[in-house]
Structure formats: structure tokens, C-alpha cells
Scaffold this active site. Structure first.
Site, PDB file in Angstrom:
ATOM      1  N   GLU A 168      -6.673  -1.460  -6.904  1.00 22.43           N
ATOM      2  CA  GLU A 168      -5.832  -0.623  -7.767  1.00 22.43           C
ATOM      3  C   GLU A 168      -4.838  -1.524  -8.496  1.00 22.43           C
ATOM      4  O   GLU A 168      -4.151  -2.330  -7.865  1.00 22.43           O
ATOM      5  CB  GLU A 168      -5.079   0.405  -6.916  1.00 22.43           C
ATOM      6  CG  GLU A 168      -6.006   1.410  -6.265  1.00 22.43           C
ATOM      7  CD  GLU A 168      -5.324   2.345  -5.283  1.00 22.43           C
ATOM      8  OE1 GLU A 168      -5.804   3.471  -5.129  1.00 22.43           O
ATOM      9  OE2 GLU A 168      -4.314   1.944  -4.654  1.00 22.43           O
TER      10      GLU A 168
ATOM     11  N   SER B  42       0.822  -1.205   0.000  1.00 19.96           N
ATOM     12  CA  SER B  42       0.000   0.000   0.000  1.00 19.96           C
ATOM     13  C   SER B  42       0.857   1.256   0.000  1.00 19.96           C
ATOM     14  O   SER B  42       0.362   2.330  -0.291  1.00 19.96           O
ATOM     15  CB  SER B  42      -0.949   0.011   1.193  1.00 19.96           C
ATOM     16  OG  SER B  42      -0.211  -0.100   2.387  1.00 19.96           O
TER      17      SER B  42
ATOM     18  N   ASN C 126      -5.247   6.196  -1.367  1.00 20.24           N
ATOM     19  CA  ASN C 126      -4.562   6.777  -0.205  1.00 20.24           C
ATOM     20  C   ASN C 126      -4.044   8.181  -0.492  1.00 20.24           C
ATOM     21  O   ASN C 126      -3.768   8.947   0.423  1.00 20.24           O
ATOM     22  CB  ASN C 126      -3.422   5.868   0.265  1.00 20.24           C
ATOM     23  CG  ASN C 126      -3.969   4.675   1.034  1.00 20.24           C
ATOM     24  OD1 ASN C 126      -5.089   4.713   1.542  1.00 20.24           O
ATOM     25  ND2 ASN C 126      -3.201   3.606   1.108  1.00 20.24           N
TER      26      ASN C 126
ATOM     27  N   HIS D 292      -3.391  -3.670  -5.524  1.00 21.52           N
ATOM     28  CA  HIS D 292      -3.617  -3.158  -4.165  1.00 21.52           C
ATOM     29  C   HIS D 292      -5.084  -3.251  -3.758  1.00 21.52           C
ATOM     30  O   HIS D 292      -5.922  -2.510  -4.266  1.00 21.52           O
ATOM     31  CB  HIS D 292      -3.121  -1.696  -4.091  1.00 21.52           C
ATOM     32  CG  HIS D 292      -3.307  -1.082  -2.745  1.00 21.52           C
ATOM     33  ND1 HIS D 292      -3.660   0.223  -2.569  1.00 21.52           N
ATOM     34  CD2 HIS D 292      -3.192  -1.612  -1.493  1.00 21.52           C
ATOM     35  CE1 HIS D 292      -3.758   0.477  -1.274  1.00 21.52           C
ATOM     36  NE2 HIS D 292      -3.483  -0.611  -0.606  1.00 21.52           N
TER      37      HIS D 292
HETATM   38  P1  NAI Z   1      -0.563  -9.379   8.314  1.00 22.17           P
HETATM   39  O1  NAI Z   1       0.484  -9.061   9.313  1.00 22.17           O
HETATM   40  O2  NAI Z   1      -1.962  -9.653   8.752  1.00 22.17           O
HETATM   41  O3  NAI Z   1      -0.077 -10.632   7.447  1.00 22.17           O
HETATM   42  C1  NAI Z   1       1.203 -10.748   6.903  1.00 22.17           C
HETATM   43  C2  NAI Z   1       1.537 -12.240   6.808  1.00 22.17           C
HETATM   44  O4  NAI Z   1       2.714 -12.363   6.043  1.00 22.17           O
HETATM   45  C3  NAI Z   1       1.787 -12.889   8.159  1.00 22.17           C
HETATM   46  O5  NAI Z   1       1.005 -14.050   8.255  1.00 22.17           O
HETATM   47  C4  NAI Z   1       3.285 -13.211   8.122  1.00 22.17           C
HETATM   48  O6  NAI Z   1       3.604 -14.383   8.820  1.00 22.17           O
HETATM   49  C5  NAI Z   1       3.517 -13.380   6.644  1.00 22.17           C
HETATM   50  N1  NAI Z   1       4.897 -13.164   6.207  1.00 22.17           N
HETATM   51  C6  NAI Z   1       5.758 -12.214   6.617  1.00 22.17           C
HETATM   52  N2  NAI Z   1       6.910 -12.325   5.936  1.00 22.17           N
HETATM   53  C7  NAI Z   1       6.768 -13.368   5.073  1.00 22.17           C
HETATM   54  C8  NAI Z   1       7.606 -13.966   4.101  1.00 22.17           C
HETATM   55  N3  NAI Z   1       8.826 -13.514   3.875  1.00 22.17           N
HETATM   56  N4  NAI Z   1       7.098 -14.991   3.370  1.00 22.17           N
HETATM   57  C9  NAI Z   1       5.862 -15.460   3.602  1.00 22.17           C
HETATM   58  N5  NAI Z   1       5.034 -14.932   4.525  1.00 22.17           N
HETATM   59  C10 NAI Z   1       5.482 -13.905   5.250  1.00 22.17           C
HETATM   60  O7  NAI Z   1      -0.513  -8.167   7.265  1.00 22.17           O
HETATM   61  P2  NAI Z   1      -1.693  -7.617   6.298  1.00 22.17           P
HETATM   62  O8  NAI Z   1      -2.475  -6.583   7.008  1.00 22.17           O
HETATM   63  O9  NAI Z   1      -2.396  -8.770   5.701  1.00 22.17           O
HETATM   64  O10 NAI Z   1      -0.833  -6.843   5.195  1.00 22.17           O
HETATM   65  C11 NAI Z   1      -0.016  -7.517   4.282  1.00 22.17           C
HETATM   66  C12 NAI Z   1       0.385  -6.596   3.157  1.00 22.17           C
HETATM   67  O11 NAI Z   1      -0.754  -5.992   2.585  1.00 22.17           O
HETATM   68  C13 NAI Z   1       1.309  -5.434   3.525  1.00 22.17           C
HETATM   69  O12 NAI Z   1       2.193  -5.209   2.460  1.00 22.17           O
HETATM   70  C14 NAI Z   1       0.372  -4.279   3.681  1.00 22.17           C
HETATM   71  O13 NAI Z   1       0.991  -3.051   3.480  1.00 22.17           O
HETATM   72  C15 NAI Z   1      -0.638  -4.576   2.575  1.00 22.17           C
HETATM   73  N6  NAI Z   1      -1.939  -3.984   2.793  1.00 22.17           N
HETATM   74  C16 NAI Z   1      -2.558  -4.022   4.015  1.00 22.17           C
HETATM   75  C17 NAI Z   1      -3.806  -3.449   4.190  1.00 22.17           C
HETATM   76  C18 NAI Z   1      -4.480  -3.505   5.516  1.00 22.17           C
HETATM   77  O14 NAI Z   1      -5.447  -2.741   5.702  1.00 22.17           O
HETATM   78  N7  NAI Z   1      -4.080  -4.347   6.433  1.00 22.17           N
HETATM   79  C19 NAI Z   1      -4.497  -2.779   3.087  1.00 22.17           C
HETATM   80  C20 NAI Z   1      -3.812  -2.860   1.823  1.00 22.17           C
HETATM   81  C21 NAI Z   1      -2.563  -3.411   1.719  1.00 22.17           C
END
Ligand code: NAI
Length: 506
Positions: A154, A121, A192, A142
Site C-alpha cells: 500500500e 501498519s 486491514n 506498507h
Molecule cells: P521487528 O520487531 O521484527 O523488527 C523491528 C526492528 O527495529 C528490530 O530489529 C529493532 O531492533 C529495530 N529498532 C527498533 N527501534 C529502532 C530505532 N529507533 N532505530 C533503528 N532500529 C530500531 O518488527 P517487524 O515485525 O519487522 O515490524 C516493524 C514495523 O513494520 C512496525 O512498524 C510494524 O507495525 C510494521 N509492520 C509489521 C508487519 C508484520 O506482520 N510484522 C506487517 C506490516 C507492517
């Protein structure tokens, strides 16, 4: 029918990865879940099975379709399992170095035609792709949280992304009922970026003690039709999420004043007063319900002075009609009598400046916001100036509340509340078009679906009138001397020519 991508991998199965996996599975793909956290992919599968069962119970999915989805959801034991995938979507931790490493490794595993996509994001898609041998196959995809409900995505082209890759991601998103919008790789992409105006301008208004946050929330909901006020929204999103976004976009645009964050949220974040999830933000929460400060009552026993309207007031004829409907005694002389309440209706200028320029008696002068027609708003907003007498303020408040419509009285500021916030939102949107980040049509879709605004920002500008928005901004610049109000060339030209803000040059 064959899905656009037959085998899809989701790397990172947290909140976002789960949602993306759900959509891809429902669109007919075989979906592979990979997460480095032991048990995380299994937990995601269990949660998704629960989601599909719940959809069956609500009769939104047939039992056969749910069973089919469950059968097509696989756990990957390692990256090597992803070699069959023709699309890999990454939703891991938001760190450039970690994402680059994951994609560099994936590149050696998937086939030459596989598409690689990031759900970042805030990072640059081009920067993530810089670590790849074939950045042409890489794009941003996104989504918003929660993915199944936020039906916009997006699609972001990095500098080297093939247009065909974006088209395939576009088509796949449509296959599961999302609306894709195409964005250039710029800080905050569309949603955003476009969302910067609402909260930051509201924070500036509060920071100038023009009105308290609950009053600002009421005004923006009742006048502009927002479902949530900016402070309610910040409480819901939580400042540990939204303040860093404000800072990141501001710095990524090299301290562009339009995106300047507020010290108010910096301090509240430092103090842990971040929002609803901790029970206290701008509002206090008891059992998840906000305690909203009571609205100031309509003053009782206020006098009924005759009313004189400045000849320069916006919507003057409409204001006369309104005053007549409210039973006011209207003065029509060239100058107000010694007892009259004096009304001005500025666009962008403050009441103080108008009183000084028009040589009005400031002690009796009150402003009313008539940016939009009175019939279209559920609340009237009046502004005093530092010299306004309390009896004149109360008389104006009581007069405009006579038909039962809500009235807020705020302190003097260029553009009241709605004018400042609306003009800022429209100006940032215009600049997104000026930069060519997306088409006006995609901007409108992205903002209404991604931010839940009652209308797209360009439609809002057209509703107010592009020339009026321009006038508000010019006047705000005069009042504040702040470059954040300088109009985007897109707005300036369309406003000057009387064209719609959606108008694209031939
Ligand atoms: P989250 O923390 O809920 O999930 C991330 C997951 O990725 C975790 O289960 C973690 O164990 C895993 N992980 C970390 N490093 C890893 C690797 N090297 N290989 C495999 N798995 C790995 O995070 P969330 O909220 O789902 O966000 C994930 C991505 O999405 C980020 O890049 C964030 O910026 C983007 N994003 C998040 C939004 C939100 O509102 N939470 C909205 C739009 C985008």
C-alpha cells in the site's frame, strides 16, 4: 538500467525490514541496513545472504546475481552513513513518538530530494509526518509479512505528501515485482480495513450460538470459497496480533459499529489461548496440525415427508428442480398439507420471522440458504427455528444430503452464515469506496493479494447481486436492530440502480 532509487536505507532490520531490503536489493539498489540493536543489521545481512544462496540452489537466481546482491548490501554504522540515500524506509517499533524522532533526525542527514517512507501498519502517516519540516517527501509504504511472498504494497499519501513521491514508490515496487495500490491515510488503510468483516461477523455468529466455529469455517470455505475459515485464520495470525488490530481500527473510527470487536477474542487473548503458535486457539494443535471436531453425521432413519416450498423463497424454480433431482415428493398446493416439511429460503431474514409473517407452521419449517445457486456451492446450509421439530430437521438434513453433498444445520439467525459474512464484507468494501480511500480496482487487488480472498469484495457483491446484498442488509437490520448492518451509501445507490459495485460515478 538505473534503479528508481540508487541508494536505499532500511531502518529496523526485523522481519519486515529484511524483506524490504531483499526486494530493494534485487531491484538493483545499494541497500544500507541500520538497526539500534547491536548485531541486528549483521544478522539481517547473514539471513539475506542465506536467502539468496537458497534462491540460487532453487535456480530462481543466478550465482552472479546473488553475488551482486550480496555486494550491494551494506551495514550502516550510524545514521550519518545514510546521507547518500535517496530513499529511507523505516520498519522499527510501532510507536508514534519513536518513529517521529527517527524521521526528524533523518531529515537533517539525507539530501533535500530524498524520499522518506514508513512501513507502519496502524499509525497515521500524516501524524508521523507532522514532526517533519518537509512532510511533502514523506509517505506510507506498507508491506505485508512475509514481504517477498506477499506481493502487494500500500502506498499511502499523508495530507501533505507530494503525488510524485507516491508515484516513485509505486514505480519502485513494480520494479521488484510487487503490485502497489494507492491508499488515503485512514485507519487500517485498505487491507486491514477491508479485512474487518470476515472475522468480526463470524465471531458474532459464534457468539449467538448459531453454529460452532468449526461449522462456520466449513460453511465459509465450502460456500464462499475462502481458503481458510475465519477461525483457522485467527489461529494462524494469532489473537495477540489480530485482536489489537480489531480494537485499534474500531477506536480510530470513533466506535463505528461495523468494526466492533468481540468479547470472545478479548477473553481468549487474556487467557493466552491465542492460536497455533501456542498450540491452542479455536482449535487445538498437535505437531502443528489442527484437531478438527468431527462433522455431525447425516441422521439415519429420517422420515421422507412431502415437501412444500414457500412462494416467497429465493431461487424457487431452482429449489424445485433440486428437490426433484433429490427425489423428494413435492407439494404444489397453495398451502402445505398437514404432514409436509415446509421450506423457506430467506435473504437476510430469519426463519422465525418468515414462519410468523407467512403464517406457516413453525414446527415443520426449515430454511435453506440459496444466496448462491446450489451448483456453485460445495455445502448446503439449513436453519431451524426454535419451534422446529427434530424429525422435520432430520428429514430436511437427510433429504439435502441424499446426493452426497455436505450439509450443515445451523440455528436461526438472519442471513444464515454466508449471507451475514458476505454482506458485511461487501458493505465494508463499499464504504471504503464511498470514503474515497482507494479506487475500486485497487481495493480488489489489495484484498485478493493482501488477504488471499477468492475474489475481491466488490466482485463478491456483484456475484451475489448488489440488490440482493442490499436486501440482506436491510433484513439483517430488521432482525437485529443493529446499526452495523446499515448499508453504505455506495452499496445503497448501486444496489437500488442495479449497477455494478465497481461502477464509479462520472
Ligand atoms: P521487528 O520487531 O521484527 O523488527 C523491528 C526492528 O527495529 C528490530 O530489529 C529493532 O531492533 C529495530 N529498532 C527498533 N527501534 C529502532 C530505532 N529507533 N532505530 C533503528 N532500529 C530500531 O518488527 P517487524 O515485525 O519487522 O515490524 C516493524 C514495523 O513494520 C512496525 O512498524 C510494524 O507495525 C510494521 N509492520 C509489521 C508487519 C508484520 O506482520 N510484522 C506487517 C506490516 C507492517
Amino acid at each position: 538500467m538505473q534503479p528508481i532509487f540508487g541508494n536505499v536505507a532500511v531502518v529496523g532490520t526485523g522481519a519486515m525490514g529484511r524483506g524490504i531490503a531483499q526486494m530493494a536489493t534485487q531491484a538493483g539498489a545499494t541497500v544500507w541496513l541500520l538497526d539500534t540493536q547491536p548485531g541486528a543489521a549483521e544478522a539481517a545481512r547473514t539471513a539475506l545472504e542465506g536467502t539468496w544462496n537458497a534462491l540460487v540452489a532453487k535456480q530462481r537466481l543466478t550465482p552472479e546475481a546473488a553475488a551482486d546482491c550480496c555486494a550491494r548490501l551494506r551495514i550502516a554504522t550510524g545514521m550519518a552513513d545514510l546521507s547518500v540515500c535517496d530513499l529511507v524506509v523505516e520498519a522499527i517499533v510501532e510507536r508514534l513518538d519513536v518513529k517521529q524522532k527517527v524521521f526528524a533526525e533523518l531529515e537533517g542527514i539525507v539530501g533535500p530530494d530524498a524520499v522518506l517512507a514508513t512501513n507502519t501498519s496502524s499509525l497515521s502517516v500524516t501524524a508521523i509526518a507532522a514532526a517533519l519540516k518537509r512532510p511533502q517527501r514523506f509517505a506510507g509504504w506498507h508491506f505485508f509479512n512475509p514481504v517477498p511472498l506477499m506481493k502487494v504494497v500500500e502506498v499511502i499519501a499523508g495530507l501533505k505528501t507530494d503525488a510524485a513521491v507516491c508515484q516513485r514508490l509505486d514505480a519502485f515496487a513494480r520494479a521488484f515485482g510487487h503490485t502497489p495500490v494507492m491508499a488515503q491515510d485512514t485507519p487500517g488503510f485498505i487491507v486491514n480495513h477491508a479485512g474487518r468483516g470476515y472475522g468480526t461477523e463470524a465471531l458474532r455468529i459464534v457468539g449467538e450460538s448459531v453454529a460452532d466455529f468449526a461449522t462456520i469455517d466449513r460453511i465459509l470455505k465450502d460456500q464462499l470459497g475462502f481458503r481458510l475459515g475465519p477461525f483457522e485464520l485467527m489461529d494462524l495470525t494469532a489473537l495477540d496480533v489480530s485482536h489489537p488490530v480489531m480494537e485499534s481500527i474500531y477506536h480510530q473510527y470513533y466506535e463505528e459499529p461495523r468494526y466492533r470487536p468481540s468479547v470472545i477474542t478479548a477473553q481468549r487473548l487474556a487467557g493466552g489461548v491465542v492460536g497455533k503458535k501456542v498450540g491452542e486457539g479455536f482449535y487445538r494443535y498437535t505437531d502443528g496440525k489442527a484437531e478438527v471436531p468431527a462433522e455431525p453425521p447425516v441422521p439415519g432413519g429420517a422420515g421422507r415427508p412431502p415437501v412444500w416450498v414457500s412462494p416467497k423463497a429465493a431461487r424457487r424454480a431452482e429449489l424445485y428442480q433440486l428437490l426433484k433431482d433429490l427425489g423428494a415428493v413435492i407439494e404444489t398446493g397453495a398451502a402445505p398439507s398437514a404432514d409436509a416439511l415446509i421450506l423457506v429460503a430467506p435473504l437476510g431474514l430469519d426463519v422465525t420471522t418468515l414462519a410468523a409473517v407467512e403464517r406457516l407452521d413453525a414446527t415443520r419449517t426449515v430454511g435453506i440458504d440459496l444466496m448462491l445457486e446450489d451448483a456453485a456451492v460445495k455445502r448446503r446450509v439449513l436453519a431451524t427455528n426454535p419451534a422446529t421439530r427434530p424429525d422435520m430437521r432430520d428429514a430436511a438434513h437427510a433429504l439435502f444430503a441424499r446426493d452426497g453433498k455436505a450439509v450443515s444445520v445451523v440455528r436461526d439467525s438472519g442471513g444464515f452464515v454466508s449471507q451475514r459474512v458476505a454482506a458485511t464484507i461487501v458493505n465494508i468494501a463499499a464504504d471504503i469506496c464511498q470514503q474515497g480511500i482507494c479506487t475500486p480496482a485497487d481495493l480488489e487487488l489489495a484484498v485478493t493479494l493482501g488477504l488471499g480472498y477468492p475474489m475481491g469484495p466488490l466482485a463478491l457483491g456483484d456475484r451475489i447481486g448488489p440488490t440482493n446484498v442490499l436486501e440482506i442488509l436491510f433484513n439483517l437490520q430488521t432482525v437485529y436492530g443493529d446499526p452495523r448492518y446499515r448499508p453504505s451509501p455506495w452499496l445503497r445507490r448501486r444496489g437500488a440502480l442495479g449497477l455494478s459495485l465497481k461502477h464509479e460515478e462520472a
